[in-house]
Scaffold this motif. Structure first.
Motif, PDB file in Angstrom:
ATOM      1  N   LYS A 112       0.839  -1.205   0.000  1.00 62.17           N
ATOM      2  CA  LYS A 112       0.000   0.000   0.000  1.00 62.17           C
ATOM      3  C   LYS A 112       0.876   1.258   0.000  1.00 62.17           C
ATOM      4  O   LYS A 112       0.582   2.241  -0.693  1.00 62.17           O
ATOM      5  N   ALA A 113       1.956   1.220   0.775  1.00 57.01           N
ATOM      6  CA  ALA A 113       2.843   2.391   0.855  1.00 57.01           C
ATOM      7  C   ALA A 113       3.359   2.769  -0.538  1.00 57.01           C
ATOM      8  O   ALA A 113       3.303   3.938  -0.934  1.00 57.01           O
ATOM      9  N   PHE A 114       3.843   1.785  -1.278  1.00 58.66           N
ATOM     10  CA  PHE A 114       4.402   2.113  -2.591  1.00 58.66           C
ATOM     11  C   PHE A 114       3.307   2.540  -3.575  1.00 58.66           C
ATOM     12  O   PHE A 114       3.547   3.365  -4.453  1.00 58.66           O
ATOM     13  N   ARG A 115       2.092   2.005  -3.404  1.00 56.50           N
ATOM     14  CA  ARG A 115       0.968   2.479  -4.234  1.00 56.50           C
ATOM     15  C   ARG A 115       0.675   3.945  -3.939  1.00 56.50           C
ATOM     16  O   ARG A 115       0.409   4.744  -4.845  1.00 56.50           O
ATOM     17  N   GLU A 116       0.708   4.295  -2.639  1.00 52.98           N
ATOM     18  CA  GLU A 116       0.408   5.683  -2.261  1.00 52.98           C
ATOM     19  C   GLU A 116       1.483   6.638  -2.770  1.00 52.98           C
ATOM     20  O   GLU A 116       1.182   7.722  -3.274  1.00 52.98           O
ATOM     21  N   VAL A 117       2.742   6.232  -2.633  1.00 50.28           N
ATOM     22  CA  VAL A 117       3.842   7.090  -3.065  1.00 50.28           C
ATOM     23  C   VAL A 117       3.767   7.303  -4.584  1.00 50.28           C
ATOM     24  O   VAL A 117       4.003   8.403  -5.090  1.00 50.28           O
ATOM     25  N   ARG A 118       3.372   6.263  -5.269  1.00 51.84           N
ATOM     26  CA  ARG A 118       3.228   6.387  -6.720  1.00 51.84           C
ATOM     27  C   ARG A 118       2.045   7.295  -7.078  1.00 51.84           C
ATOM     28  O   ARG A 118       2.151   8.165  -7.945  1.00 51.84           O
ATOM     29  N   ALA A 119       0.929   7.114  -6.358  1.00 53.56           N
ATOM     30  CA  ALA A 119      -0.253   7.947  -6.613  1.00 53.56           C
ATOM     31  C   ALA A 119       0.033   9.413  -6.307  1.00 53.56           C
ATOM     32  O   ALA A 119      -0.565  10.314  -6.896  1.00 53.56           O
ATOM     33  N   ALA A 120       0.961   9.649  -5.374  1.00 58.89           N
ATOM     34  CA  ALA A 120       1.331  11.031  -5.036  1.00 58.89           C
ATOM     35  C   ALA A 120       2.265  11.627  -6.084  1.00 58.89           C
ATOM     36  O   ALA A 120       2.615  12.803  -6.014  1.00 58.89           O
ATOM     37  N   GLY A 121       2.678  10.810  -7.037  1.00 56.81           N
ATOM     38  CA  GLY A 121       3.585  11.294  -8.087  1.00 56.81           C
ATOM     39  C   GLY A 121       5.028  11.386  -7.621  1.00 56.81           C
ATOM     40  O   GLY A 121       5.835  12.096  -8.206  1.00 56.81           O
ATOM     41  N   LEU A 122       5.372  10.654  -6.548  1.00 54.22           N
ATOM     42  CA  LEU A 122       6.726  10.764  -5.996  1.00 54.22           C
ATOM     43  C   LEU A 122       7.642   9.621  -6.430  1.00 54.22           C
ATOM     44  O   LEU A 122       8.818   9.596  -6.065  1.00 54.22           O
ATOM     45  N   LEU A 123       7.097   8.670  -7.168  1.00 50.77           N
ATOM     46  CA  LEU A 123       7.921   7.527  -7.589  1.00 50.77           C
ATOM     47  C   LEU A 123       7.309   6.906  -8.839  1.00 50.77           C
ATOM     48  O   LEU A 123       6.165   6.478  -8.829  1.00 50.77           O
ATOM     49  N   ASP A 124       8.094   6.871  -9.920  1.00 49.14           N
ATOM     50  CA  ASP A 124       7.557   6.338 -11.174  1.00 49.14           C
ATOM     51  C   ASP A 124       7.583   4.827 -11.216  1.00 49.14           C
ATOM     52  O   ASP A 124       6.705   4.200 -11.787  1.00 49.14           O
ATOM     53  N   ASP A 125       8.616   4.273 -10.631  1.00 47.93           N
ATOM     54  CA  ASP A 125       8.887   2.862 -10.840  1.00 47.93           C
ATOM     55  C   ASP A 125       9.016   2.129  -9.499  1.00 47.93           C
ATOM     56  O   ASP A 125      10.120   1.960  -8.996  1.00 47.93           O
ATOM     57  N   PRO A 126       7.890   1.710  -8.897  1.00 47.22           N
ATOM     58  CA  PRO A 126       7.951   1.052  -7.580  1.00 47.22           C
ATOM     59  C   PRO A 126       8.746  -0.248  -7.627  1.00 47.22           C
ATOM     60  O   PRO A 126       8.881  -0.874  -8.688  1.00 47.22           O
ATOM     61  N   PRO A 127       9.321  -0.644  -6.493  1.00 40.23           N
ATOM     62  CA  PRO A 127      10.165  -1.841  -6.457  1.00 40.23           C
ATOM     63  C   PRO A 127       9.362  -3.130  -6.617  1.00 40.23           C
ATOM     64  O   PRO A 127       8.164  -3.173  -6.354  1.00 40.23           O
ATOM     65  N   ARG A 128      10.059  -4.171  -7.022  1.00 40.38           N
ATOM     66  CA  ARG A 128       9.478  -5.517  -7.011  1.00 40.38           C
ATOM     67  C   ARG A 128       9.415  -5.966  -5.553  1.00 40.38           C
ATOM     68  O   ARG A 128      10.357  -5.758  -4.796  1.00 40.38           O
ATOM     69  N   LEU A 129       8.306  -6.564  -5.173  1.00 43.50           N
ATOM     70  CA  LEU A 129       8.157  -7.033  -3.789  1.00 43.50           C
ATOM     71  C   LEU A 129       8.263  -8.554  -3.758  1.00 43.50           C
ATOM     72  O   LEU A 129       7.517  -9.255  -4.450  1.00 43.50           O
ATOM     73  N   TYR A 130       9.209  -9.045  -2.953  1.00 42.20           N
ATOM     74  CA  TYR A 130       9.430 -10.483  -2.802  1.00 42.20           C
ATOM     75  C   TYR A 130       9.091 -10.889  -1.369  1.00 42.20           C
ATOM     76  O   TYR A 130       9.562 -10.258  -0.413  1.00 42.20           O
ATOM     77  N   PHE A 131       8.302 -11.929  -1.228  1.00 46.81           N
ATOM     78  CA  PHE A 131       7.839 -12.364   0.084  1.00 46.81           C
ATOM     79  C   PHE A 131       8.355 -13.773   0.369  1.00 46.81           C
ATOM     80  O   PHE A 131       8.244 -14.654  -0.481  1.00 46.81           O
TER      81      PHE A 131
END
Ligand SMILES: *Cc1c(COP(=O)(O)O)cnc(C)c1O
Ligand SMILES: [Zn+2]
Length: 396
Positions: A235-254
Motif C-alpha cells: 500500500k505504501a508504494f501504491r500511495e507514493v506512486r499515486a502522489a507522483g513521488l515515484l515512477d517505478d515502484p520496487p518488485r516485492l518479494y515475500f
C-alpha cells in the motif's frame, strides 16, 4: 473518527466500523487520498512523520516512539545477493519488531474512539507489542493465546501486565471470533491484518521509499506470515506512486519458511487464492501462520509488482541468521533471517542485477529469543598479567 475503508480486490468502499472484511471476503484497508502528499520537511523521526497519510489521532507515550528505524548498508552481504544490499532494521522499534508501528496507530485510534480496552490474537511479538503500547496509554489489553503456549513466551508478554486468556480450542478460528467480541464488548481488537494495523505498518514502506527518493529501491524482500506487513508495504508504494513521488515502484518479494508456506505454495501453483495448510515446526515460528488472513492480498502484491513468493528451509534460515550477525552486525530473530535466505535463493535464479538496490526487511531483533538457542562459547581465560602477550598471540 469516521474512517472509510476500501477493498483492494473488488474496489468496494465501506466504513471501518463494518469490520476488517469486505463482503467479497477479502481484507479491507483504510481509504487514503495521497494525491497531495509530499515528503515532509520536518525533522520528526517516528512514523508520525507521515501523519498526513495516517488516521487523525493523538499519539502520546510509547506510540510516539514507533518507527523511524535505521536503513543500513550491508556491503559484506552484497556478494551472496549479487546486488547492493540494504537492511531496514525493525529491531530498533521499542519492543523490537515492526509490530510497534501497527500497535501505535491501533492503540492511539482506539483511545481516540473512546475504548477502555484493546485486544489482540497473538502468542508472540504482536502480543508483546500491544501489551506495551496499551500499558503506556493506560488502556487494558486483552491477549488471547493458545492454551499450550510455552512458558518463556508467555513470560515475555506478561511483562507489560496485560489480561491474558489461554484459549482452549481451534486457535485458527480465534481471529473471526475476536471480531465478534470486538462488536459486542468494549474491546478494540488490533489483529494481524486489520486496517489500523496495516495503516501503521505501511510506514515501513514509506520510510524505505523516502530513503531512496526520488528513485526507489529495485526490490524489497521480507518475511511473510499473516500478510499484514506485506499488505502495508504494498500500500505504501501504491500511495507514493499515486502522489507522483515515484515512477517505478520496487518488485516485492515475500519469503516463508518451507515447513509452513501456504502463500508460497499457492504462488508455485499459479493460484490467486491461498489454501490453508497443516503447517509443521520451523525455527521461524513467528511466521508460521498456516491460514494467513491476507494471503490472497500478498499474492496480488507479488504479481502486480513483478515480484514473487518463495519458501526457504530451516538450514538456510539459520545460515542467513548467522550471516546477518557475522557480516552485517545485526542479530535478528530467525523469522526475519528468511529475508536474506530468500534473497540468496532469488539471486541464484537471476532475479537481481549487480546494480540493483535490494532492501531486506529485518522484521525483529534476535535478543528476545537469545535464551532459546544460546550457543556454547569457546572463549579462553587468560591471567590479567598475560593480557598483552595473549592479545598479540591471537591478533598479531
Ligand atoms: C509478525 C512478524 C512477521 C510477519 O508479519 P505478518 O504481518 O504477519 O505477515 C515477520 N517477522 C516478525 C519478526 C514478526 O513478528
Ligand atoms: Zn472486496
Amino acid at each position: 473518527m469516521d474512517l472509510s475503508v476500501a477493498c483492494y480486490a473488488c474496489g468496494r468502499e465501506g466504513a471501518l466500523a463494518d469490520g476488517p472484511r469486505c463482503p467479497c471476503g477479502e481484507p479491507v484497508w483504510l481509504d487514503t487520498d495521497p494525491t497531495d502528499f509530499e515528503w515532509p520537511t520536518t525533522g520528526e523521526r517516528s512514523l508520525w512523520r507521515y501523519r498526513e497519510l495516517l488516521p487523525d489521532v493523538d499519539p502520546a507515550g510509547l506510540a510516539a516512539g514507533a518507527g523511524g528505524t535505521p536503513l543500513v548498508r550491508a556491503p559484506r552481504l552484497d556478494d551472496s545477493v549479487g546486488a547492493t544490499v540494504h537492511v531496514k532494521f525493525e529491531g530498533a522499534n521499542p519492543t523490537g519488531t515492526f509490530k510497534d508501528r501497527g500497535s501505535a496507530v491501533g492503540v492511539a485510534a482506539a483511545e481516540r474512539a473512546g475504548y477502555d480496552a484493546v485486544g489482540t490474537v497473538s502468542h508472540g511479538n504482536m502480543a508483546r507489542s500491544m501489551a506495551a503500547h496499551a500499558a503506556s496509554a493506560g488502556l487494558d489489553c486483552l491477549v488471547l493465546v493458545p492454551a499450550d503456549i510455552p512458558r518463556a513466551r508467555l513470560g515475555l508478554i506478561a511483562r507489560h501486565d496485560p489480561t491474558i486468556l489461554r484459549v482452549d480450542g481451534d486457535y485458527g478460528r480465534l481471529y473471526e471470533e475476536s471480531v465478534r467480541v470486538d462488536r459486542e464488548q468494549a474491546v478494540a481488537f488490533v489483529n494481524s491484518d486489520t486496517p489500523l494495523r496495516v495503516a501503521g505498518q505501511k510506514t515501513t514502506g514509506l520510510e524505505i521509499a523516502e530513503s531512496f527518493a526520488p528513485d526507489g529501491p529495485d526490490a524489497v524482500v521480507l518475511p511473510v506470515s499473516s500478510g499484514g506487513h506485506a499488505s502495508g508495504i504494498w500500500k505504501a508504494f501504491r500511495e507514493v506512486r499515486a502522489a507522483g513521488l515515484l515512477d517505478d515502484p520496487p518488485r516485492l518479494y515475500f519469503v516463508q519458511a518451507a515447513a509452513c508456506a501456504p502463500i508460497a505454495e499457492a504462488w508455485d501453483r499459479g493460484d490467486d487464492a491461498v489454501t490453508a495448510v497443516e503447517g509443521g515446526e520451523t525455527v521461524a515460528y513467528s511466521i508460521a501462520n498456516a491460514d494467513p488472513p491476507s494471503g490472497n492480498r500478498v499474492l496480488a502484491a507479488a504479481r502486480q509488482t513483478d515480484g514473487a513468493v518463495l519458501a526457504v528451509d530451516d538450514d538456510a534460515i539459520l545460515a542467513a541468521r548467522r550471516a546477518l550477525a557475522e557480516r552485517a552486525g545485526l542479530f535478528v530473530e530467525s523469522a526475519c533471517a528468511t529475508a536474506l535466505a530468500g534473497a540468496n535463493r532469488l539471486a541464484e535464479r537471476g532475479a537481481f542485477a549487480p546494480s540493483d538496490d535490494v532492501v531486506l526487511v529485518a522484521t525483529g531483533t534476535g535478543y528476545t529469543e537469545r535464551d532459546l538457542d544460546a550457543p556454547t562459547v569457546d572463549a579462553e581465560t587468560v591471567p590479567l598479567a598475560d593480557l598483552e602477550t595473549a592479545v598479540a598471540a591471537r591478533l598479531g
